[in-house]
Design a protein around this motif. Structure first.
Motif, PDB file in Angstrom:
ATOM      1  N   CYS A 139       0.956  -1.125  -0.028  1.00  0.00           N
ATOM      2  CA  CYS A 139      -0.073   0.279   0.001  1.00  0.00           C
ATOM      3  C   CYS A 139       0.961   1.049  -0.110  1.00  0.00           C
ATOM      4  O   CYS A 139       1.538   1.168   1.121  1.00  0.00           O
ATOM      5  N   ILE A 165      -4.468   4.818   9.115  1.00  0.00           N
ATOM      6  CA  ILE A 165      -4.458   3.900   8.298  1.00  0.00           C
ATOM      7  C   ILE A 165      -5.461   2.874   8.829  1.00  0.00           C
ATOM      8  O   ILE A 165      -5.561   2.607   9.955  1.00  0.00           O
ATOM      9  N   TRP A 200      -6.805  -0.977   7.483  1.00  0.00           N
ATOM     10  CA  TRP A 200      -6.861  -2.008   6.471  1.00  0.00           C
ATOM     11  C   TRP A 200      -8.187  -2.952   6.861  1.00  0.00           C
ATOM     12  O   TRP A 200      -8.275  -2.906   8.128  1.00  0.00           O
ATOM     13  N   PHE A 241       2.584   2.436   3.298  1.00  0.00           N
ATOM     14  CA  PHE A 241       1.914   2.053   4.426  1.00  0.00           C
ATOM     15  C   PHE A 241       1.173   0.649   4.162  1.00  0.00           C
ATOM     16  O   PHE A 241       0.241   0.224   4.765  1.00  0.00           O
ATOM     17  N   CYS A 283      -6.597  -1.050   1.674  1.00  0.00           N
ATOM     18  CA  CYS A 283      -5.977   0.059   2.563  1.00  0.00           C
ATOM     19  C   CYS A 283      -6.422   1.531   2.269  1.00  0.00           C
ATOM     20  O   CYS A 283      -6.589   1.857   1.081  1.00  0.00           O
ATOM     21  N   ILE A 333      -6.215   5.541   3.629  1.00  0.00           N
ATOM     22  CA  ILE A 333      -5.538   6.502   4.373  1.00  0.00           C
ATOM     23  C   ILE A 333      -6.251   7.796   4.547  1.00  0.00           C
ATOM     24  O   ILE A 333      -6.939   8.210   3.421  1.00  0.00           O
TER      25      ILE A 333
END
Length: 287
Positions: free
Chosen positions: A55, A69, A71, A116, A133, A135
């Protein structure tokens, strides 16, 4: 990438994680591999290994603004939290799936470069899913939300070496050979060759046994072939995900139930054994 208003940031801070996932799923249309046409990156990982889910973002927190972040994985019923990173630490939140606790790691020193990616350790078969992912960069006034990674994780396991079990066939000069392989994932295809030539599955000579899935999720596959006693037979176990074949072969002369002798072993009727014993005794008596 979408600029979001202050009110939306407040919403992100106040609603529960579950609602946040559902909101994002609605904003971006269906997100994931199995439930959308959106392009994803397939990654094959062996069970028990560690794998990096990539990512990267062009937006880098160089000036160290506030960032988060997330996931997550997408399933038919919604979204499941894998890990949540905010305020320079991984958050232990009730919404996180227990399967992923203590199994994830970020490369924190590379955040400044926009990396990331997530390291997932001890890969399991039930990790198979599409990983997203997300952000969040910026301050509360004008944050940026972007989806930077969509990974199709495909766990795999190697099959044990195939084993051949020959037995008498339907006619005097034929044999039926059963090929079995265990402990692999996903379900493998079984192919046969006779004297180097492929055998069609619909040839009438092949009988496939339904695969069995073990308690740990791996598969046991089996197939049988009828061949002449003089033919060389090869069984091929194909794991398409690993792009790996495992083979076992047997010659016609090796097939059968007749007993072979070894180590100079000689089988004689009991009467002959007694006769030889008496003959030896007589010779020694004469000497």
């Amino acid at each position: 990438m979408v600029a979001v208003s202050r009110s939306f940031w407040i919403l992100l801070e106040t609603v529960t994680m579950a609602r946040m996932w559902l909101f994002w799923a609605c904003v971006g249309s269906a997100m994931c591999c199995k439930y959308t046409e959106q392009r994803s990156t397939p990654i094959v990982a062996a069970v028990g290994s560690s794998v990096v889910l990539p990512c990267t973002s062009k937006s880098k927190p160089d000036s160290r603004p506030r960032f988060k972040i997330y996931w997550q994985i997408t399933v038919s019923g919604g979204n499941i939290l894998v890990v949540d990173y905010a305020d320079e630490e991984v958050k232990e939140v009730p919404e996180q799936d227990p399967r992923y606790r203590s199994r994830t790691k970020f490369f924190r020193s590379q955040f400044k470069d926009g990396n990331f990616s997530l390291l997932l350790s001890d890969v399991r078969l039930d990790d198979e899913a599409c990983y997203e992912c997300w952000i969040l960069l910026g301050d509360k006034g004008s944050p940026i939300i972007s989806q930077e990674g969509l990974i199709d994780l495909q766990p795999s396991a190697k099959y044990n070496e195939p084993v051949l079990h020959p037995r008498e066939g339907p006619s005097n000069n034929s044999r039926t050979i059963t090929c079995t392989a265990t402990g692999g994932y996903p379900e493998a295809d079984v192919h046969w060759t006779i004297d180097g030539e492929p055998v069609a599955k619909d040839s009438g000579r092949v009988q496939k046994t339904p695969s069995k899935q073990a308690a740990n999720g791996t598969y046991n596959v089996s197939s049988s072939l009828t061949a002449k006693a003089s033919e060389r037979v090869e069984c091929i176990i194909e794991n398409k995900r690993l792009k790996e074949n495992r083979t076992a072969s047997i010659m016609g002369a090796q097939i059968g139930t007749s007993r072979s002798t070894s180590n100079c072993e000689l089988a004689l009727p009991d009467g002959y054994v007694a006769f030889i014993y008496l003959l030896v005794q007589w010779i020694f008596w004469k000497i």
